[in-house]
Design a protein around this motif. Structure first.
Motif, short mmCIF file in Angstrom:
data_model
loop_
_atom_site.label_atom_id
_atom_site.label_comp_id
_atom_site.label_asym_id
_atom_site.label_seq_id
_atom_site.Cartn_x
_atom_site.Cartn_y
_atom_site.Cartn_z
N ALA A 100 -0.32 -8.23 6.20
CA ALA A 100 -1.10 -7.34 5.10
C ALA A 100 -0.26 -6.58 4.24
CB ALA A 100 -2.10 -6.25 5.70
N LYS A 101 0.98 -6.16 4.69
CA LYS A 101 1.99 -5.44 3.90
C LYS A 101 2.72 -6.34 2.98
CE LYS A 101 5.64 -3.25 5.42
NZ LYS A 101 6.54 -2.64 6.25
N ALA A 102 2.95 -7.52 3.42
CA ALA A 102 3.33 -8.73 2.50
C ALA A 102 2.24 -8.88 1.37
CB ALA A 102 3.76 -9.82 3.59
N LYS A 103 1.13 -9.11 1.64
CA LYS A 103 0.33 -9.25 0.58
C LYS A 103 0.04 -8.04 -0.21
CE LYS A 103 -2.54 -12.60 3.65
NZ LYS A 103 -4.11 -12.58 4.05
N CYS A 104 0.41 -6.97 0.00
CA CYS A 104 0.41 -6.11 -0.98
C CYS A 104 1.57 -5.85 -1.90
CB CYS A 104 0.56 -4.48 -0.18
SG CYS A 104 -0.86 -4.07 0.99
N GLY A 105 2.47 -6.81 -1.45
CA GLY A 105 3.57 -7.17 -2.75
C GLY A 105 3.22 -7.74 -3.98
N GLY A 109 1.33 -0.55 -9.00
CA GLY A 109 0.58 0.57 -9.27
C GLY A 109 -0.12 1.27 -7.92
N ASN A 110 -1.28 1.78 -8.36
CA ASN A 110 -2.06 2.49 -7.44
C ASN A 110 -2.72 1.59 -6.62
OD1 ASN A 110 -3.52 4.71 -6.20
ND2 ASN A 110 -5.58 4.14 -7.05
N GLU A 111 -3.12 0.36 -7.13
CA GLU A 111 -3.73 -0.87 -6.07
C GLU A 111 -2.63 -1.22 -4.90
OE1 GLU A 111 -5.36 -4.09 -7.96
OE2 GLU A 111 -5.68 -3.12 -9.93
N LYS A 112 -1.56 -1.11 -5.37
CA LYS A 112 -0.35 -1.39 -4.13
C LYS A 112 -0.44 -0.16 -3.11
CE LYS A 112 4.22 -2.49 -3.33
NZ LYS A 112 5.39 -3.27 -3.71
N ASP A 113 -0.31 1.14 -3.56
CA ASP A 113 -0.41 2.23 -2.71
C ASP A 113 -2.00 1.95 -1.74
OD1 ASP A 113 1.79 3.20 -3.94
OD2 ASP A 113 0.61 4.43 -5.06
N VAL A 114 -3.04 1.81 -2.43
CA VAL A 114 -4.31 1.77 -1.84
C VAL A 114 -4.17 0.56 -0.62
CG1 VAL A 114 -6.63 1.13 -1.93
CG2 VAL A 114 -5.63 2.73 -3.39
N CYS A 115 -3.63 -0.48 -1.07
CA CYS A 115 -3.37 -1.85 -0.27
C CYS A 115 -2.63 -1.34 1.10
CB CYS A 115 -2.89 -2.88 -1.04
SG CYS A 115 -2.72 -4.38 -0.15
N VAL A 116 -1.14 -0.88 0.55
CA VAL A 116 -0.53 -0.35 2.15
C VAL A 116 -1.11 0.70 2.65
CG1 VAL A 116 1.81 0.76 2.48
CG2 VAL A 116 1.49 -1.09 0.50
N LYS A 117 -1.87 1.55 2.17
CA LYS A 117 -2.70 2.53 2.94
C LYS A 117 -3.63 1.85 3.89
CE LYS A 117 -0.80 6.54 1.56
NZ LYS A 117 0.08 7.34 2.53
N GLN A 118 -4.54 0.90 3.30
CA GLN A 118 -5.21 0.32 3.88
C GLN A 118 -4.83 -0.78 5.11
OE1 GLN A 118 -8.88 0.29 3.47
NE2 GLN A 118 -8.68 -0.41 5.33
N ALA A 119 -3.80 -1.17 4.92
CA ALA A 119 -2.76 -1.89 5.98
C ALA A 119 -2.62 -1.19 7.08
CB ALA A 119 -1.70 -2.77 5.26
N SER A 120 -2.22 -0.03 6.63
CA SER A 120 -1.76 0.98 7.59
C SER A 120 -2.87 1.45 8.69
CB SER A 120 -1.09 2.19 6.99
OG SER A 120 -0.58 3.17 7.90
N ALA A 121 -3.95 1.89 7.92
CA ALA A 121 -5.45 2.32 8.54
C ALA A 121 -5.57 1.06 9.52
CB ALA A 121 -6.09 2.44 7.38
N ASP A 122 -5.73 -0.04 8.87
CA ASP A 122 -6.24 -1.19 9.90
C ASP A 122 -5.39 -1.31 11.15
OD1 ASP A 122 -8.22 -1.70 8.08
OD2 ASP A 122 -7.14 -3.49 7.27
N LYS A 123 -3.95 -1.20 10.87
CA LYS A 123 -3.16 -1.17 12.18
C LYS A 123 -3.36 0.06 13.02
CE LYS A 123 1.45 -0.59 13.70
NZ LYS A 123 3.19 -0.33 13.06
N ILE A 124 -3.47 1.16 12.52
CA ILE A 124 -3.78 2.42 13.35
C ILE A 124 -5.17 2.16 14.05
CG2 ILE A 124 -4.50 4.74 13.35
CD1 ILE A 124 -2.18 4.78 11.06
N ALA A 125 -6.09 1.57 13.45
CA ALA A 125 -7.50 1.36 14.16
C ALA A 125 -7.26 0.33 15.39
CB ALA A 125 -8.42 0.86 13.13
#
Length: 180
Positions: A100-105, A109-125
């Motif tokens: 997911a983090k690689a796909k965020c590459g 901008g902000n979309e990348k930040d949101v993408c990385v945060k979403q990937a992190s949230a999915d991992k934590i979940a």
């Protein structure tokens, strides 16, 4: 008496051979799965070499993730323990996060930040779910043990109404039934 002893030895050898065979088969299946994962990874990784830029990074992450999925599930199946299954779920969550983090590459901008945060949230979940599943299973095992102990106490209490050989037989039967 010698015939019984010989028969017991034959049965013991047969059971030992069957147990060894099952363990050997399980080990062979595990080794085959790990070898297949390595081979598939090499093939997928080679396909990634024809791509450039972020799609290549995603391709490599997906190849690694597929390998982790296969190896983690094979290890969990081979060890067949709750800890191994939980560890496999965590390893898979890490691998999926990397994809997911690689796909965020590919975003900026902000979309990348949101993408990385979403990937992190999915991992934590995913990790939290793995831990929760482990706790639920452990709690059910403890509850079943408590129920079994309570049923054993009831059975022993029923035996107290008896005397002599009847009581001894009742206690022996209760111990056998409840594994005490």
């Amino acid at each position: 008496m010698n015939k019984k002893l010989a028969m017991l030895m034959v049965l013991s050898a047969a059971f030992s051979s069957a147990a060894w065979s099952a363990t050997s088969e399980k080990s062979a299946t595990y080794t085959a799965a790990k070898d297949a994962a390595a081979t598939e990874y090499k093939l997928a990784r080679a396909r990634c070499d024809t791509i450039a830029g972020n799609p290549k990074d995603v391709c490599i992450a997906e190849a690694k993730s597929a390998r982790v999925h296969t190896e983690a599930n094979a290890t969990a199946e081979y060890k067949n323990t709750l800890a191994a299954r939980t560890s496999a779920a965590k390893d898979i969550a890490d691998a999926d996060y990397d994809v997911a983090k690689a796909k965020c590459g590919s975003v900026t901008g902000n979309e990348k930040d949101v993408c990385v945060k979403q990937a992190s949230a999915d991992k934590i979940a995913a990790v939290a779910n793995a831990k929760a599943d482990k706790k639920v299973i452990e709690a059910r095992v403890d509850a079943n043990d408590d129920k079994r102990n309570a049923e054993y106490k009831v059975a022993i209490e029923k035996c107290d109404a008896l005397a002599g050989a009847g009581k001894d037989n009742c206690v022996t039967a209760a111990k056998t039934k409840f594994g005490k």
